[in-house]
Design an enzyme around this catalytic site. Structure first.
Site: not given
Ligand SMILES: *Cc1c(COP(=O)(O)O)cnc(C)c1O
Length: 405
Positions: A217, A248, A277-278
């Site tokens: 984040h 995100k 995994t691919t």
């Molecule tokens: C969303 C999230 C993830 C996972 O990331 P994705 O790319 O959505 O799988 C990992 N750590 C935190 C703190 C998150 O909020």
């Protein structure tokens, strides 16, 4: 005889009885008009304003990103065609890993199919590579870190959220010559609070521990080139491993880790969740590459993002709505009850064309149910005023508390 159908039905009924049955909103985002989206509801379609997207800067519709993906699709087609080992390493993968290493000022980086997979695969692998490793995990760490730590099957200790004194009391009792990983996040996305990263690095140095920081984040949003909160705080070089997402703020999909060449080479060589995994589609990778390059130079967009979040918090407070004490771009508003939380969300959608998902257990502790708003640079003052008026009306109708208890 086992009645499988009945077992599934009972499991769902239990969730419903607790008021935390999840209904996914059927949405279609409108490119060029973010944060607007078309909502497909039971009585037809309508336009809504999205208030809870993790596409924090609207990069999911950025022209550079979209064009990068269009160009890639025309050039190389759609899929990677294999694992990274077997035909799945494209030139886009190589370029993006270089770009991500540079973003965090590390020697190397490694892509995963998501941030979740990145955490799970890396943490479980590290505890296998490091004999007798003890993982010290913040109690509010994300589910993907918890899964990775469990998967490693090594010993773990949980420290109280962001509590460096508690962390030190645990470290003090551990043998100095045994491997220890301190695993934590920068921005905790449900409360919007931020870890004392520098103080944790001090402890890591004092007690000879390895630092594992989930900046999911923070990436794209903080630091002079979007490297995250550790970069903003000037402590990025003291973090051994940074984990991030491309899904995100970068607006696309995928996850990654960045660190020393030896570390990255070890994870690349041992992590099952990386090897078998691919590979990510080169189209996604091309989009993410454009997004990372764009946001490295987008200090103005980061400033606008912070300004929007600050403004949102201020007008909620002025309206007497229980905004929780966040120090980041995340704006949580306290409800404190799962049924009420869902009801607020339903009314906002049905009566005010506002989409914000209720955040209930197990995402947050019971009794702290909330709405979590993520204002972006594309949310205008008018969007905010509409939202606050609608919230105020619903708060009156449901006689909800005005203080975050
Ligand atoms: C969303 C999230 C993830 C996972 O990331 P994705 O790319 O959505 O799988 C990992 N750590 C935190 C703190 C998150 O909020």
């Amino acid at each position: 005889m086992v009645d499988y159908e009945r077992a599934f039905d009972a499991a769902v009924k239990a969730v419903k009885a607790e008021g935390r049955y999840r209904v996914f909103a059927d949405l279609e985002r409108c490119k060029g008009r973010f944060p607007q989206a078309t909502y497909y509801g039971s009585d037809g379609e309508k336009e809504v304003t999205v208030w809870c997207s993790n596409d924090y800067l609207g990069m999911g519709q950025n022209e550079h990103v979209v064009n990068g993906m269009k160009t890639a699709i025309d050039k190389v087609g759609v899929g990677a065609g294999g694992t990274r080992n077997i035909a799945g390493t494209t030139h886009f993968h190589v370029m993006l890993e270089e770009e991500l290493a540079d973003l965090h000022e590390k020697e190397a980086a490694l892509l995963f199919t998501s941030g979740y997979v990145g955490n799970e695969a890396t943490l479980s692998t590290l505890s296998r590579i490091l004999p007798d490793c003890i993982i010290l995990s913040d109690e509010l760490n994300h589910a993907s870190m918890i899964q990775g730590i469990r998967g490693g099957k090594g010993p773990k200790l949980i420290w109280r959220h962001n509590d460096v004194e508690h962390l030190e009391s645990l470290l003090k009792d551990l043998p100095i010559d045994k491997p220890k990983i301190i695993a934590f996040e920068s921005v905790y996305s449900m409360d919007g609070d931020v870890a004392p990263i520098g103080a944790i690095c001090d402890l890591a140095e004092k007690y000879n521990a390895f630092t594992y920081l989930d900046e999911v984040h923070g990436v794209g949003l903080y630091g002079y080139k979007g490297g995250g909160v550790a970069q903003r705080d000037g402590v990025e070089h003291r973090i051994d491993l940074i984990e991030g997402t491309l899904g995100k703020a970068f607006g696309v999909m995928g996850g990654y880790i960045a660190g020393s060449s030896n570390l990255i080479d070890a994870v690349r060589s041992y992590a099952s969740g990386f090897i078998f995994t691919t590979a990510l589609s080169p189209v996604l990778v091309a989009g993410a590459l454009e997004s990372v390059r764009f946001l490295k130079k987008a200090g103005d967009l980061r400033d606008q993002h912070q300004e929007r979040a600050a403004r949102m918090k201020a007008i909620l407070r002025e309206a007497g709505l229980p905004v929780m004490p966040s120090v980041s771009h995340i704006v949580p508003v306290f409800v404190g009850d799962p049924v009420a939380c869902k009801e607020v969300s339903d009314r906002l959608l049905d009566e005010h064309n506002i989409y914000v998902q209720p955040i209930n257990y197990p995402t947050v502790p019971k009794g702290t149910e909330r709405l979590r708003f993520t204002p972006t640079p594309l949310h205008t003052d008018q969007h905010m005023e509409q939202l606050v008026q609608a919230l105020d009306k619903v708060w009156v109708e449901l006689d909800l508390k005005r203080v975050a208890a």
